[in-house]
Motif scaffolding. Structure first.
Motif, PDB file in Angstrom:
ATOM      1  N   PRO A  57     -98.106   8.541   7.819  1.00 33.04           N
ATOM      2  CA  PRO A  57     -98.424   8.439   6.380  1.00 33.04           C
ATOM      3  C   PRO A  57     -98.128   7.072   5.779  1.00 33.04           C
ATOM      4  CG  PRO A  57     -97.034  10.369   6.877  1.00 33.04           C
ATOM      5  CD  PRO A  57     -96.983   9.460   8.057  1.00 33.04           C
ATOM      6  N   VAL A  58     -97.430   6.201   6.525  1.00 31.34           N
ATOM      7  CA  VAL A  58     -97.030   4.902   5.997  1.00 31.34           C
ATOM      8  C   VAL A  58     -98.208   3.939   6.078  1.00 31.34           C
ATOM      9  CG1 VAL A  58     -95.444   2.961   6.233  1.00 31.34           C
ATOM     10  CG2 VAL A  58     -94.647   5.296   6.671  1.00 31.34           C
ATOM     11  N   THR A  59     -98.711   3.507   4.951  1.00 32.96           N
ATOM     12  CA  THR A  59     -99.880   2.627   4.940  1.00 32.96           C
ATOM     13  C   THR A  59     -99.509   1.163   4.734  1.00 32.96           C
ATOM     14  OG1 THR A  59    -100.158   3.042   2.564  1.00 32.96           O
ATOM     15  CG2 THR A  59    -101.389   4.448   4.103  1.00 32.96           C
ATOM     16  N   ASP A  60     -98.273   0.901   4.297  1.00 31.69           N
ATOM     17  CA  ASP A  60     -97.802  -0.458   4.027  1.00 31.69           C
ATOM     18  C   ASP A  60     -96.726  -0.803   5.053  1.00 31.69           C
ATOM     19  OD1 ASP A  60     -96.861  -2.850   3.105  1.00 31.69           O
ATOM     20  OD2 ASP A  60     -96.335  -2.156   1.097  1.00 31.69           O
ATOM     21  N   ALA A  61     -96.965  -1.847   5.839  1.00 29.27           N
ATOM     22  CA  ALA A  61     -96.008  -2.219   6.880  1.00 29.27           C
ATOM     23  C   ALA A  61     -94.628  -2.496   6.296  1.00 29.27           C
ATOM     24  CB  ALA A  61     -96.524  -3.448   7.634  1.00 29.27           C
ATOM     25  N   ASP A  62     -94.569  -3.022   5.071  1.00 26.79           N
ATOM     26  CA  ASP A  62     -93.268  -3.327   4.460  1.00 26.79           C
ATOM     27  C   ASP A  62     -92.447  -2.069   4.205  1.00 26.79           C
ATOM     28  OD1 ASP A  62     -93.875  -5.997   4.497  1.00 26.79           O
ATOM     29  OD2 ASP A  62     -94.637  -6.037   2.437  1.00 26.79           O
ATOM     30  N   ALA A  63     -93.130  -0.903   4.207  1.00 23.53           N
ATOM     31  CA  ALA A  63     -92.429   0.344   3.913  1.00 23.53           C
ATOM     32  C   ALA A  63     -91.845   1.005   5.154  1.00 23.53           C
ATOM     33  CB  ALA A  63     -93.375   1.316   3.213  1.00 23.53           C
ATOM     34  N   VAL A  64     -92.039   0.422   6.319  1.00 22.85           N
ATOM     35  CA  VAL A  64     -91.546   1.037   7.558  1.00 22.85           C
ATOM     36  C   VAL A  64     -90.026   1.221   7.541  1.00 22.85           C
ATOM     37  CG1 VAL A  64     -91.265   0.674  10.045  1.00 22.85           C
ATOM     38  CG2 VAL A  64     -93.513   0.394   8.979  1.00 22.85           C
ATOM     39  N   PRO A  65     -89.237   0.189   7.198  1.00 20.53           N
ATOM     40  CA  PRO A  65     -87.776   0.404   7.161  1.00 20.53           C
ATOM     41  C   PRO A  65     -87.371   1.540   6.219  1.00 20.53           C
ATOM     42  CG  PRO A  65     -88.279  -1.930   7.104  1.00 20.53           C
ATOM     43  CD  PRO A  65     -89.583  -1.218   6.916  1.00 20.53           C
ATOM     44  N   ASP A  66     -88.035   1.624   5.055  1.00 23.94           N
ATOM     45  CA  ASP A  66     -87.702   2.699   4.120  1.00 23.94           C
ATOM     46  C   ASP A  66     -88.032   4.062   4.712  1.00 23.94           C
ATOM     47  OD1 ASP A  66     -86.783   1.068   1.975  1.00 23.94           O
ATOM     48  OD2 ASP A  66     -88.872   0.552   1.530  1.00 23.94           O
ATOM     49  N   ALA A  67     -89.150   4.168   5.438  1.00 19.02           N
ATOM     50  CA  ALA A  67     -89.523   5.439   6.043  1.00 19.02           C
ATOM     51  C   ALA A  67     -88.510   5.868   7.090  1.00 19.02           C
ATOM     52  CB  ALA A  67     -90.920   5.323   6.679  1.00 19.02           C
ATOM     53  N   ILE A  68     -88.035   4.908   7.881  1.00 18.16           N
ATOM     54  CA  ILE A  68     -87.028   5.233   8.903  1.00 18.16           C
ATOM     55  C   ILE A  68     -85.726   5.653   8.237  1.00 18.16           C
ATOM     56  CG2 ILE A  68     -85.664   4.296  10.811  1.00 18.16           C
ATOM     57  CD1 ILE A  68     -88.007   2.435  11.435  1.00 18.16           C
ATOM     58  N   ALA A  69     -85.319   4.892   7.214  1.00 18.32           N
ATOM     59  CA  ALA A  69     -84.069   5.214   6.520  1.00 18.32           C
ATOM     60  C   ALA A  69     -84.151   6.590   5.873  1.00 18.32           C
ATOM     61  CB  ALA A  69     -83.772   4.150   5.460  1.00 18.32           C
TER      62      ALA A  69
END
Length: 779
Positions: A57-69
């Motif tokens: 569901p993550v469409t913005d690469a910058d949001a990857v750390p937030d998704a993992i956290a």
């Protein structure tokens, strides 16, 4: 986890020993399912838990750390980067983190995982991605489609049946039509689990055959539940997910690759893509392989590439929507036309193997290119493909290519193409598939045209040689001898086949001494050219000449030839030599060997589709069944072959056999047998013959066993029973009250009569033939 049970322990072992294990593979292959199964397998080994991070569901690469956290329940700390907080939180913890669907945010996912594993060696990460992450220390597991081998027992079919049973309780494979349809569905869908499951779901409202017949429209047909993930809700969206992640250059190259049928190499792809920069093409190709959109098959000399058919179909649809389609397909056809012509120049010599292997490997591409260029009116290109594919392909039994040449003749003649004589010569090989008269006419037309300077012909004498083959299949032996004498007298490479063909004509006409006298010259000419096809051809012909002068020498010649054929994979002549050796064994009374060889010959010609030679072989069989005292089989095959073109002039003894049956049995019974045979087509007759060969071989084996047992005296039978019961020579002596020397004499006599050399073999023989071994029966 159908078909994955064997892989689970291996992946689990990698997770135990590597901080990062990436499961890569094409979309819909089951990467996520395997990762979750491995996690479940290892859950007890990670006391700090198994965690799932879903990146789809993550469409913005910058949001990857937030998704993992967020998935791990880690709270950011002050101004520190989020991923540093994650790395600190999991450091030293015995936990397994499954990071799913990394491909669309690959660089960001790789960077985040790198930070986590750099902070501590304890946590383990299992990632899934259509492309591996290229992180230091990463272990990559390629998840392949489900196995298709095994028919209804294959992994792919097993998955289909299980999922179909969910959609339609009671579904199963209970008949051959359903089995064939399900197997074809799984093969068409490349063994991809997602495609198979979507197809199986259609069993609720359709039959397997109905689904199979609609797979050309697979992207509309194969849709899943609306509540599924968008990227896997339909087969189309699964493929589109990967395609949309490519950059423009990758998409352009993949569209060019989609016109290939059955695979390609780097040179072919460069030609079709319209580029000479093979390094840049290889760079892009490497990226497509890593993204699981192209599959690399590594050979000894060069790498060959292919696309899963489902992906190829989708990408080809994208190409069809663009104006570039015609240009790409024109380049594809032009490449295979020029390549076929170039390879023909190298065919007749030591390079034969490489060139015919190319025709085999690229047959689907040649077929596609031929049809496209023919339909587009590009007759020169179509001629280059059809003529040269047939001129090379016939030698590896690719008789389909002969039909291309025949089908193009009229149009090519109107266009007066430069290589028209080659096309006519190629069409002359139709004598192998039962069209001898028209083949002969076409080959003769090639000889007429090759003298004109406006045309490009085959090498001198080659079209004449092909015409000669047509003449002999038509039964015109005198003309065959005349034409082959011409070719044999020519200088150059034509001697490699011309002398051998002339020897064949002479021996067929009964001029045995002349034929035998030329055998050494024929062998020398073939070896000088060093084309394995002509060496094998000459060995067969030389054996034929010797078969009428020295049968044992003929069999020795063919034995050496069989070894040569196996070494060089010249399968064309397997059936020829097996049949002619069988005829010799029919004459010398070795009937079991004759049956075995005839069976091998029929199977070889059936496999190849060599109609003319299959006809000759089947027409030769009735004489053997007559020798075996099986007149019903002989009469039935006689009836089956009576109406087959060419059978009587190739095997004139057929007519004599029919008369002998009537002289012995009267008219009524033979007429009934031949009437039954007359209802059979050639394939039916071959199937019937193979069955009767098996029946006759079994009967001969039983008769041999009974004969061996009948040859043992009562005392020798007692000794054999004791041998089988494990008795020593002394034990036999004591139980039968005979001397040890007498016992040993009996043992040696038994060995001789049974054709064995030791106790172990005698014991096996006794058990195999039901000899009673209980010592109490000796009373």
């Amino acid at each position: 986890m159908i078909g994955r049970a064997g892989a689970l322990p291996e992946v689990a072992a990698l997770v135990r020993t590597h901080q990062l294990v990436t499961l890569s593979g094409v979309g819909g292959v089951g990467k996520t399912r395997m990762a979750l199964a491995v996690a479940a397998e290892l859950v007890d080994e990670f006391p700090d838990g198994v965690w799932l991070v879903e990146l789809a569901p993550v469409t913005d690469a910058d949001a990857v750390p937030d998704a993992i956290a967020n998935a791990l329940g880690v709270t950011p700390q002050g101004d520190a980067p989020v991923i540093d907080a994650v790395a600190e939180a999991v450091a030293g913890r015995r936990q397994l983190i499954v990071v799913d669907n990394c491909e669309h945010v690959l660089a960001a996912a790789a960077a985040a995982i790198t930070r986590i594993i750099a902070r501590s060696e304890v946590p383990r990460i299992a990632a899934t991605s259509r492309e591996h992450l290229r992180v230091a220390g990463e272990a990559v597991v390629s998840v392949s489609p489900l196995a298709l081998d095994g028919g209804v027992t294959s992994d792919a079919v097993t998955l289909f049946v299980e999922r179909a049973g969910t959609a339609r309780p009671g579904f199963g494979i209970f008949d051959q039509p359903t089995a064939s349809a399900v197997i074809e569905i799984c093969e068409t869908l490349d063994g991809l689990p997602l495609g198979i499951e979507l197809a199986a779901a259609r069993m609720a409202a359709m039959s397997a055959a109905e689904v199979r017949d609609r797979l050309a429209d697979r992207f509309r047909l194969l849709t899943g539940p609306e509540h599924g993930p968008d990227r896997q809700s339909t087969l189309r969206s699964t493929v589109a997910w990967s395609y949309d992640l490519l950059d423009d250059a990758e998409r352009e190259l993949l569209r060019s690759a989609s016109v290939f049928a059955g695979g390609f190499d780097l040179g072919a792809l460069c030609a079709v893509a319209g580029t000479r920069d093979d390094v840049e093409t290889l760079r892009l190709l490497d990226s497509l392989v890593r993204k699981s959109l192209v599959v690399a098959h590594h050979g000894l000399a060069r790498t060959r590439y292919a696309m899963f058919e489902t992906i190829r179909t989708y990408v080809h649809e994208q190409l069809a929507e663009l104006t570039e389609q015609d240009a790409v397909r024109d380049r594809h056809a032009a490449y295979f036309g020029s390549e076929a012509a170039a390879r023909w120049e190298r065919w007749n010599g030591p390079g034969w193997r490489d060139e015919v292997d190319w025709v085999r490997a690229d047959l689907a591409n040649l077929r596609t290119a031929y049809r496209w260029s023919s339909d587009r009116g590009q007759v020169e290109v179509a001629t280059d493909i059809a003529a040269h594919a047939a001129l090379m392909g016939f030698s590896v039994e690719l008789f389909e290519t002969i039909g291309w040449a025949e089908g193009l003749l009229e149009e090519a003649a109107r266009a007066d193409v430069r290589r028209l004589p080659r096309l006519y010569a190629a069409a002359g090989y139709a004598c192998f598939v039962g069209r001898a008269a028209v083949a002969t006419a076409n080959a003769h037309r090639a000889t007429e045209l090759e003298g004109l300077s406006t045309y490009e012909s085959c090498e001198p004498g080659y079209a004449t040689f092909i015409e000669a083959l047509g003449q002999v299949y038509c039964g015109n032996l005198d003309r065959y001898i005349e034409l082959t004498r011409e070719v044999a007298a020519l200088p150059g490479s034509g001697r490699a086949y011309g002398i051998a063909a002339y020897v064949d004509g002479l021996q067929s006409a009964g001029q045995i001494d002349e034929a035998v006298e030329l055998t050494d010259a024929a062998v020398d000419a073939a070896r000088a050219l060093d084309n394995p096809y002509w060496v094998a051809y000459t060995s067969w012909i030389v054996g034929l000449a010797w078969s009428k002068a020295d049968p044992q020498r003929a069999l020795e010649t063919w034995d050496r030839a069989v070894a040569y054929i196996a070494e060089h994979d010249v399968r064309f002549f397997e059936g020829f030599m097996a049949r002619d050796a069988a005829l010799l064994h029919t004459t010398d009374g070795q009937l079991e060997a004759a049956l075995t060889l005839f069976g091998a010959s029929v199977e070889a010609f059936l496999r190849a589709g060599a109609v003319a030679q299959l006809t000759i072989t089947l027409a030769s069989l009735p004489a053997l069944f007559e020798r075996l005292d099986r007149p019903a089989v002989a009469g039935t095959l006689l009836g089956a072959m009576a109406n087959q073109p060419g059978s009587l002039h190739h095997v004139p003894a057929l007519a004599e056999l029919g008369q002998r049956l009537r002289d012995t049995l009267g008219d009524e019974q033979p007429d009934r047998w031949t009437a039954t045979g007359a209802t059979m087509d050639l394939h039916d007759a071959a199937t019937y013959a193979l069955h009767q060969i098996d029946v006759a071989r079994t009967a001969l084996a039983v008769a041999g066993q009974q004969g061996a047992l009948a040859g043992l005296t009562a005392r020798e039978m007692q000794v054999l029973r004791l041998i089988a019961d494990g008795a020593t020579t002394r034990g036999i002596s004591e139980q039968l009250f005979i001397s040890a020397k007498t016992a040993d004499n009996h043992i040696q006599h038994i060995y001789t009569k049974l054709g064995v050399t030791n106790r172990a073999a005698a014991t096996r023989w006794a058990f195999d033939h039901g000899v009673e071994t209980r010592t109490e029966d000796l009373e």
